[in-house]
Design a protein around this motif. Structure first.
Motif, mmCIF file in Angstrom:
data_model
loop_
_atom_site.group_PDB
_atom_site.id
_atom_site.type_symbol
_atom_site.label_atom_id
_atom_site.label_comp_id
_atom_site.label_asym_id
_atom_site.label_seq_id
_atom_site.Cartn_x
_atom_site.Cartn_y
_atom_site.Cartn_z
ATOM 1 N N THR A 325 0.921 -1.175 -0.015
ATOM 2 C CA THR A 325 0.058 0.147 0.023
ATOM 3 C C THR A 325 0.700 1.125 0.032
ATOM 4 O OG1 THR A 325 -1.568 -1.290 1.492
ATOM 5 C CG2 THR A 325 -1.865 1.074 1.213
ATOM 6 N N VAL A 326 0.455 2.371 -0.805
ATOM 7 C CA VAL A 326 1.157 3.622 -0.805
ATOM 8 C C VAL A 326 0.907 4.317 0.535
ATOM 9 C CG1 VAL A 326 1.425 5.887 -1.874
ATOM 10 C CG2 VAL A 326 0.961 3.643 -3.454
ATOM 11 N N GLY A 327 1.980 4.536 1.268
ATOM 12 C CA GLY A 327 1.766 5.084 2.738
ATOM 13 C C GLY A 327 2.049 6.728 2.533
ATOM 14 N N LEU A 328 2.369 7.356 3.788
ATOM 15 C CA LEU A 328 2.903 8.356 3.960
ATOM 16 C C LEU A 328 4.375 8.464 3.207
ATOM 17 C CD1 LEU A 328 1.812 9.631 7.437
ATOM 18 C CD2 LEU A 328 0.814 10.514 5.361
ATOM 19 N N PRO A 329 4.961 9.688 2.766
ATOM 20 C CA PRO A 329 6.432 9.594 2.246
ATOM 21 C C PRO A 329 7.364 9.084 3.119
ATOM 22 C CG PRO A 329 5.163 11.634 1.737
ATOM 23 C CD PRO A 329 4.287 10.951 2.522
ATOM 24 N N GLU A 330 7.082 9.470 4.460
ATOM 25 C CA GLU A 330 8.030 8.952 5.429
ATOM 26 C C GLU A 330 7.915 7.283 5.667
ATOM 27 O OE1 GLU A 330 6.199 11.513 5.703
ATOM 28 O OE2 GLU A 330 5.098 11.551 7.670
ATOM 29 N N GLU A 331 6.729 6.847 5.615
ATOM 30 C CA GLU A 331 6.498 5.533 5.666
ATOM 31 C C GLU A 331 7.051 4.555 4.499
ATOM 32 O OE1 GLU A 331 2.354 5.129 8.317
ATOM 33 O OE2 GLU A 331 2.170 5.580 6.090
ATOM 34 N N ASN A 332 6.929 5.357 3.328
ATOM 35 C CA ASN A 332 7.453 4.636 2.194
ATOM 36 C C ASN A 332 9.077 4.471 2.265
ATOM 37 O OD1 ASN A 332 4.790 4.510 1.309
ATOM 38 N ND2 ASN A 332 5.015 6.690 0.331
ATOM 39 N N ASP A 333 9.314 5.589 2.815
ATOM 40 C CA ASP A 333 11.020 5.745 2.938
ATOM 41 C C ASP A 333 11.512 4.633 4.032
ATOM 42 O OD1 ASP A 333 11.453 7.775 1.163
ATOM 43 O OD2 ASP A 333 11.246 9.455 2.747
ATOM 44 N N ARG A 334 10.581 4.534 4.767
ATOM 45 C CA ARG A 334 11.086 3.413 5.754
ATOM 46 C C ARG A 334 11.217 1.928 5.293
ATOM 47 N NH1 ARG A 334 9.087 2.009 11.534
ATOM 48 N NH2 ARG A 334 10.168 0.243 10.964
ATOM 49 N N LEU A 335 9.946 1.951 4.577
ATOM 50 C CA LEU A 335 9.903 0.624 3.617
ATOM 51 C C LEU A 335 11.249 0.524 2.874
ATOM 52 C CD1 LEU A 335 8.343 -1.742 2.326
ATOM 53 C CD2 LEU A 335 7.805 -0.092 0.645
ATOM 54 N N LEU A 336 11.739 1.622 2.112
ATOM 55 C CA LEU A 336 12.745 1.485 1.145
ATOM 56 C C LEU A 336 14.000 1.220 1.741
ATOM 57 C CD1 LEU A 336 11.437 4.182 -1.121
ATOM 58 C CD2 LEU A 336 11.756 2.015 -1.837
#
Ligand SMILES: *Cc1c(COP(=O)(O)O)cnc(C)c1O
Length: 348
Positions: A325-336
């Motif tokens: 799921t596409v999250g907040l920018p900072e959540e996506n950064d944590r995933l990456l």
């Protein structure tokens, strides 16, 4: 083509629905001594409007359809269940679903003792031909579920191809548009006005950000909306949900949708730079289906790191795939960042 009425279970056609005294009264304020409620004002001491009139008026304006063509359910899941309860004779009728797709169609079918016939999407996740679909149907096939944009593959189907199937299937086609707000292909909901055998589902759980309030929509002919309204529990949408949703509908979601789409593009580009990622499928939704080298290993790593995605690698056509799921920018950064850490240990 069979007339819609002949597709309905006889016991549902004959149903004498529950009615409330307030239906007969119809007015606004009064002295309400009819429903054995408490007279003390707790904010919620009165039963909610079983017809959700205020919500339907707002949704009618937003969706551009008459109130009589809108059913409001306790999540789309209620509307999916009602499709089976209204149209399918347990132990006799069957429903056709495509796979891979949303799991609730099969679960609701099983709960209602309705046989499921499954047809694979093509390898590129496109629709099978109309004739392949029709060849699996018989006169006991009451429902056909098409999810567009499809969960978990993320792609939306061509609208003309969908309508071609609707007009040739001799039963009720249900098009689930839970993710339509994220898709450039748009919605087919207006087609319910001229198409008796079509139900279009939407939800406030995704683009509207109201999953916790449980509100699903079904657009259909007045006849089908009438049947759903008779079969549902009278007070299926709580007073708290009606109030909160009514307020939320005043706030436009365009900005949120635009942000998610921008993040989806960024996340896709970043994921493709990772060696553990083999492929990111094109998405018309707020998630990405990502083919990885080893889905189970990456999934376990992410879980241990407190990042929860959906492992879809055991579904047909989805080997190696995680749904993210596409999250907040900072959540996506944590995933990456977590994927980068994983690769240090696994990719050489
Ligand atoms: C999320 C989702 C829904 C929404 O279900 P609700 O019960 O309304 O929260 C419906 N269909 C599909 C395909 C979904 O992915």
């Amino acid at each position: 083509m069979r007339e819609t009425r002949t597709l309905v279970r006889p016991n549902i056609l004959a149903l004498n629905p529950y009615s409330t005294a307030r239906d007969e009264y119809g007015g606004g304020s009064g002295v309400f001594l009819d429903a054995n409620e408490s007279p003390f004002d707790t904010g919620f001491n009165r039963y909610p409007d079983p017809h959700q009139r205020e919500l339907k008026a707002k949704l009618s304006a937003i969706k551009g359809l008459p109130e009589g063509n809108i059913f409001i359910g306790n999540g789309s899941d209620e509307a999916i269940d009602l499709c089976f309860r209204v149209f399918c004779e347990p132990g006799r009728d069957n429903a056709l679903i495509l796979s891979p797709s949303y799991g609730m169609y099969g679960v609701c079918a099983a709960v209602n003792d309705v046989q499921v016939r499954e047809l694979r999407l093509r390898g590129d996740f496109s629709l099978p031909s109309r004739d392949e679909i029709l060849s699996l149907c018989d006169n006991r096939t009451k429902l056909l579920f098409l999810c567009s944009p499809n969960n978990p593959t993320g792609n939306a189907f061509d609208q003309d191809a969908l309508m071609d199937i609707v007009s040739s299937f001799d039963g009720i086609t249900v098009i689930d548009e839970a993710y339509a707000d994220f898709s450039g292909k748009g919605s087919l909901r207006w087609k319910v006005l001229g198409t008796d055998n079509l139900i279009v589902l939407q939800t406030l759980s995704k683009a509207w950000g109201l999953a916790g309030l449980r509100l699903g929509l079904a657009f259909a002919s007045e006849f089908i909306v009438g049947l759903f309204s008779e079969v549902k529990y009278p007070y299926n949408i709580s007073g708290a949900a009606q109030k909160a949703v009514s307020e939320a509908l005043e706030r436009p979601i365009d900005g949120y949708v635009r942000d998610i789409l921008a993040e989806r593009g960024r996340l896709e580009a970043e994921l493709l730079r990772h060696p553990s990622v083999e492929r990111v499928y094109p998405s018309d939704a707020n998630f990405l289906l990502v083919r990885t080298r080893d889905a189970d290993a990456l999934y376990s790593h992410l879980i241990a790191d407190g990042i929860i995605v959906r492992n879809r690698s055991r579904l047909p056509l989805c080997g190696g795939c995680l749904r993210i799921t596409v999250g907040l920018p900072e959540e996506n950064d944590r995933l990456l960042k977590s994927i980068t850490d994983y690769e240090k240990g696994h990719i050489h």
